[in-house]
Design a protein around this motif. Structure first.
Motif, PDB file in Angstrom:
ATOM      1  N   GLU A   1       9.338   2.202  40.182  1.00  0.00           N
ATOM      2  CA  GLU A   1       8.037   2.231  39.521  1.00  0.00           C
ATOM      3  C   GLU A   1       7.386   3.605  39.633  1.00  0.00           C
TER       4      GLU A   1
ATOM      5  N   ALA B   1       9.228   5.991  37.292  1.00  0.00           N
ATOM      6  CA  ALA B   1       8.843   5.764  35.900  1.00  0.00           C
ATOM      7  C   ALA B   1       7.471   6.368  35.612  1.00  0.00           C
ATOM      8  N   ALA B   2       6.539   6.211  36.536  1.00  0.00           N
ATOM      9  CA  ALA B   2       5.199   6.772  36.351  1.00  0.00           C
ATOM     10  C   ALA B   2       5.252   8.295  36.312  1.00  0.00           C
TER      11      ALA B   2
ATOM     12  N   VAL C   1       7.832  10.188  35.449  1.00  0.00           N
ATOM     13  CA  VAL C   1       8.480  10.579  34.189  1.00  0.00           C
ATOM     14  C   VAL C   1       7.463  10.531  33.043  1.00  0.00           C
ATOM     15  N   ASP C   2       6.655   9.475  32.982  1.00  0.00           N
ATOM     16  CA  ASP C   2       5.639   9.345  31.938  1.00  0.00           C
ATOM     17  C   ASP C   2       4.618  10.485  32.009  1.00  0.00           C
ATOM     18  N   ILE C   3       4.179  10.792  33.217  1.00  0.00           N
ATOM     19  CA  ILE C   3       3.173  11.838  33.388  1.00  0.00           C
ATOM     20  C   ILE C   3       3.736  13.206  33.017  1.00  0.00           C
TER      21      ILE C   3
ATOM     22  N   ALA D   1       6.148  13.771  30.904  1.00  0.00           N
ATOM     23  CA  ALA D   1       6.308  13.781  29.453  1.00  0.00           C
ATOM     24  C   ALA D   1       4.961  13.957  28.745  1.00  0.00           C
ATOM     25  N   SER D   2       3.930  13.265  29.204  1.00  0.00           N
ATOM     26  CA  SER D   2       2.629  13.338  28.535  1.00  0.00           C
ATOM     27  C   SER D   2       1.928  14.675  28.768  1.00  0.00           C
ATOM     28  N   SER D   3       2.209  15.311  29.911  1.00  0.00           N
ATOM     29  CA  SER D   3       1.545  16.587  30.199  1.00  0.00           C
ATOM     30  C   SER D   3       2.300  17.773  29.625  1.00  0.00           C
TER      31      SER D   3
ATOM     32  N   LYS E   1      -3.370   8.859  39.470  1.00  0.00           N
ATOM     33  CA  LYS E   1      -2.860   7.581  38.968  1.00  0.00           C
ATOM     34  C   LYS E   1      -2.285   6.695  40.084  1.00  0.00           C
TER      35      LYS E   1
END
Length: 149
Positions: A99, A102-103, A105-107, A109-111, A129
């Motif tokens: 988890e 995954a968080a 990786v998302d951050i 990618a979004s940044s 977060k």
């Protein structure tokens, strides 16, 4: 119910059950929270600050227990481990490694982070977060690994 109220209830339960060691740990937590709440004339404390204080107290107990274990002082290490367990009961549930990954990786990618130069920006978002839900050292190592790969 706020954290201080939960701790007060646990203190009452520990007093009724005559659990001296648990009562000692709970009173230490309550004292730390009250000290922070009244610091500088403040009248309250945020939930995030409460979690930071609990994390700090938990980390202190774990480090002390490790030192006592290294010095073959099992009696003192057991007390610190027990107190760490009591404090841990009030911390939010920890996320699994998957988890957290995954968080992160998302951050990333979004940044739009592309290398180690963006580590501070990524860590700021990750800490906001995942505050109190993941081990900060594990998160920092994971971010480093992902940004260098």
């Amino acid at each position: 119910m706020s954290l201080v109220e939960k701790i007060n209830e646990s203190i009452k339960d520990a007093m009724r059950a005559k659990e001296k060691e648990r009562l000692e740990a709970l009173r230490a937590v309550k004292a730390a929270l009250l000290l922070e709440a009244t610091k500088g004339g403040n009248t309250g404390i945020t939930e995030q600050a409460e979690i930071q204080i609990l994390n700090r107290l938990h980390k202190q107990r774990k480090e002390a227990a490790a030192i006592f274990h290294a010095q073959s002082r099992k009696d003192l290490a057991d007390v610190e481990d027990f107190q760490a367990g009591v404090i841990e009961a009030f911390l939010p549930a920890r996320l699994s490694e998957q988890e957290v990954e995954a968080a992160v990786v998302d951050i990333i990618a979004s940044s739009g982070a592309s290398g180690m130069k963006d580590m501070g920006k990524v860590m700021g978002e990750v800490n906001a977060k995942l505050a109190g839900k993941a081990d900060p050292k594990f998160v920092a190592d994971l971010v480093k690994k992902m940004l260098t790969a």
